[in-house]
Design a protein around this motif. Structure first.
Motif, PDB file in Angstrom:
ATOM      1  N   ALA A 171      13.264 -33.720 -69.624  1.00  9.38           N
ATOM      2  CA  ALA A 171      13.108 -35.499 -69.242  1.00  9.38           C
ATOM      3  C   ALA A 171      13.944 -36.244 -69.834  1.00  9.38           C
TER       4      ALA A 171
ATOM      5  N   ALA B   7      16.688 -38.522 -68.255  1.00  6.74           N
ATOM      6  CA  ALA B   7      16.560 -40.012 -68.480  1.00  6.74           C
ATOM      7  C   ALA B   7      17.836 -40.552 -68.965  1.00  6.74           C
TER       8      ALA B   7
ATOM      9  N   VAL C 250      16.669 -30.856 -63.649  1.00  2.00           N
ATOM     10  CA  VAL C 250      15.820 -31.217 -62.521  1.00  2.00           C
ATOM     11  C   VAL C 250      15.018 -29.840 -62.051  1.00  2.00           C
TER      12      VAL C 250
ATOM     13  N   ALA D 287      11.153 -30.088 -62.648  1.00  2.00           N
ATOM     14  CA  ALA D 287      10.531 -30.104 -61.475  1.00  2.00           C
ATOM     15  C   ALA D 287       9.762 -28.899 -61.262  1.00  2.00           C
TER      16      ALA D 287
ATOM     17  N   GLY E 246       6.761 -29.119 -63.318  1.00  2.00           N
ATOM     18  CA  GLY E 246       5.850 -30.114 -62.950  1.00  2.00           C
ATOM     19  C   GLY E 246       5.131 -29.907 -61.672  1.00  2.00           C
TER      20      GLY E 246
ATOM     21  N   THR F  61       2.451 -27.474 -61.905  1.00  2.00           N
ATOM     22  CA  THR F  61       1.159 -27.994 -62.477  1.00  2.00           C
ATOM     23  C   THR F  61       0.587 -28.947 -61.356  1.00  2.00           C
ATOM     24  N   VAL F  62       1.089 -29.584 -60.588  1.00  2.00           N
ATOM     25  CA  VAL F  62       0.499 -30.471 -59.383  1.00  2.00           C
ATOM     26  C   VAL F  62       0.040 -29.578 -58.478  1.00  2.00           C
TER      27      VAL F  62
ATOM     28  N   HIS G 248       2.853 -41.711 -61.400  1.00  2.00           N
ATOM     29  CA  HIS G 248       3.784 -40.869 -62.070  1.00  2.00           C
ATOM     30  C   HIS G 248       3.844 -39.331 -61.493  1.00  2.00           C
TER      31      HIS G 248
ATOM     32  N   GLY H 150       6.961 -38.317 -59.031  1.00  2.00           N
ATOM     33  CA  GLY H 150       7.810 -36.913 -59.493  1.00  2.00           C
ATOM     34  C   GLY H 150       7.745 -36.279 -58.226  1.00  2.00           C
ATOM     35  N   VAL H 151       6.799 -36.052 -57.320  1.00  2.00           N
ATOM     36  CA  VAL H 151       6.892 -35.148 -56.088  1.00  2.00           C
ATOM     37  C   VAL H 151       7.932 -36.076 -55.105  1.00  2.00           C
TER      38      VAL H 151
ATOM     39  N   LEU I 233      10.460 -37.824 -55.814  1.00  2.87           N
ATOM     40  CA  LEU I 233      11.933 -37.502 -56.390  1.00  2.87           C
ATOM     41  C   LEU I 233      12.493 -36.054 -56.115  1.00  2.87           C
TER      42      LEU I 233
ATOM     43  N   GLY J 123       7.673 -42.052 -67.788  1.00  2.00           N
ATOM     44  CA  GLY J 123       7.944 -40.932 -68.433  1.00  2.00           C
ATOM     45  C   GLY J 123       8.172 -41.256 -69.852  1.00  2.00           C
ATOM     46  N   PHE J 124       8.776 -42.244 -70.105  1.00  2.00           N
ATOM     47  CA  PHE J 124       9.242 -42.854 -71.540  1.00  2.00           C
ATOM     48  C   PHE J 124       7.732 -43.005 -72.396  1.00  2.00           C
TER      49      PHE J 124
ATOM     50  N   LEU K 199       6.583 -39.630 -73.327  1.00  2.00           N
ATOM     51  CA  LEU K 199       7.108 -39.205 -74.516  1.00  2.00           C
ATOM     52  C   LEU K 199       6.719 -40.021 -75.922  1.00  2.00           C
TER      53      LEU K 199
END
Ligand code: HEM
Lengths: 115, 125
Positions: A23, A27, A68, A72, A75, A78-79, B27, B31-32, B34, B85-86, B89
Motif C-alpha cells: 500500500a 501510494a 498491485v 490486490a 485484498g 479477503t473480499v 474502500h 479496491g475491486v 481498481l 487507505g491512508f 495506515l
C-alpha cells in the motif's frame, strides 16, 4: 488457534504486512505519477517517452505493478472469502483475479521495456 | 455443538450503517474497481509509449466525453482508496483508534476524498 486459512503468505500476519508495505509503495507511486502529470502541464510524446526510458522510472513502475499483484491478491482473497461461499465459485473467482494480475505484470514488463 | 435459538436479523435494508461502515465498504468497492482500472491504465500507458502516432491517438481519444468519464471514474476510485487507505495506515499505527476517532476519521476521509475527486474532475475536463 484459528485455522491457518491464508492466501499469500504463511499466515494472516504476513498477509497483513504485505498489504501495508505494498500500500505504501502504491501510494508513493500514485503521488509520483499524478504529481508529474500536474507539474509538467502539457505532456509531449518526447518528454513522456524520455521519462519512461529512465531506468529508475521503469524499475519503480515494475515495483508498483508487482505491488498491485500482491496487494490486490491479498485484498481480493479477503473480499472473496467474505462474500463467495460456494468453494468452486470462489476458486474460479480467485483464479480469474490471479490470472488477470499476472497478465498485468507480464504486459507491464512488455510496455515498460518496449518489447 | 448446541444450536442456540437467538433471533438473527440479516435484513440489510433494516441495518443502520454508521459512517465508518460506509467509508469502509467504499474502500472495498473501490479496491475491486481498481483491479479493472489498472487494466485501463496499463492500456493507456502502452498507447502513450508505443509511438508518436499512438500517443496522438490516445490524446484525441481522451478528448471524448466517455473517455473522460472513464478516466475520472478510475481516478475517483483511486483517490478514494488512497485517502481511506491512508486512514487505515494511521489507525494501524494506533492513531485515532477510538469510537470517536473512528467517526472523525470517517468524516475526514469523506471530505478529503470528495474534494480531491472534484478537483480531479476539473483537471480531467
Ligand atoms: C492501485 C491499485 C490498488 C488495488 C487494485 C487495490 C485493491 C485493494 C483491495 C481489493 C483491497 C481489499 C479491500 C478489503 O479487504 O476490504 C485493498 C485493501 C487495502 N488497500 Fe488497496 N488497492 C490499490 C491501491 C492502494 C493504495 C494506493 C493504497 C494506499 C494507501 C491502498 C491501501 C490499502 C489498505 C491499507 C488496504 C487494507 C484494508 C483492510 O485491511 O481492510 N491500496 N486494496
Amino acid at each position: 488457534m484459528v485455522n491457518p486459512a491464508t492466501n499469500y503468505g504463511k499466515n494472516g500476519v504476513q498477509d497483513w504486512i504485505v498489504q501495508r508495505l505494498t500500500a505504501v509503495i502504491l501510494a508513493i507511486y500514485t503521488l509520483f505519477i499524478i504529481g508529474t502529470l500536474i507539474l509538467s502541464g502539457d505532456v509531449t510524446y518526447a518528454g513522456w517517452k524520455a521519462l519512461f526510458s529512465l531506468t529508475w522510472v521503469r524499475v519503480f513502475s515494475l515495483m508498483a505493478l508487482l505491488s498491485v499483484l500482491a496487494h490486490a491478491w491479498v485484498g481480493l482473497w479477503t473480499v472473496s472469502t467474505d462474500y463467495i461461499k460456494p468453494p468452486m465459485v470462489r476458486f474460479l473467482f480467485q483464479l480469474f483475479c490471479g490470472v488477470l494480475l499476472f497478465v498485468y505484470v507480464v504486459w507491464g514488463v512488455e510496455v515498460l521495456w518496449g518489447l | 455443538m448446541k444450536r442456540d435459538n437467538r433471533p438473527v436479523n440479516l435484513d440489510l435494508t433494516q441495518f443502520s450503517f454508521p459512517l465508518p461502515a460506509i467509508t469502509s465498504i467504499l474502500h472495498r468497492i473501490t479496491g475491486v474497481i481498481l483491479l479493472f482500472g489498472v487494466g485501463f491504465l496499463l492500456w493507456g500507458l502502452d498507447q502513450s509509449l508505443e509511438s508518436q502516432q499512438s500517443f496522438d491517438a490516445l490524446i484525441s481519444l481522451l478528448d471524448g466525453f466517455l473517455a473522460k468519464l472513464i478516466v475520472w471514474g478510475i481516478l475517483a476510485a483511486l483517490l478514494y482508496h488512497l485517502v481511506a487507505g491512508f486512514k487505515h495506515l494511521f489507525m494501524d499505527l494506533g492513531i485515532g483508534e477510538t469510537l470517536e476517532g473512528g467517526q472523525t476519521g470517517a468524516k475526514v476521509v469523506l471530505v478529503v476524498a470528495v474534494v480531491l475527486i472534484l478537483a480531479a474532475g476539473v483537471w480531467v475536463w
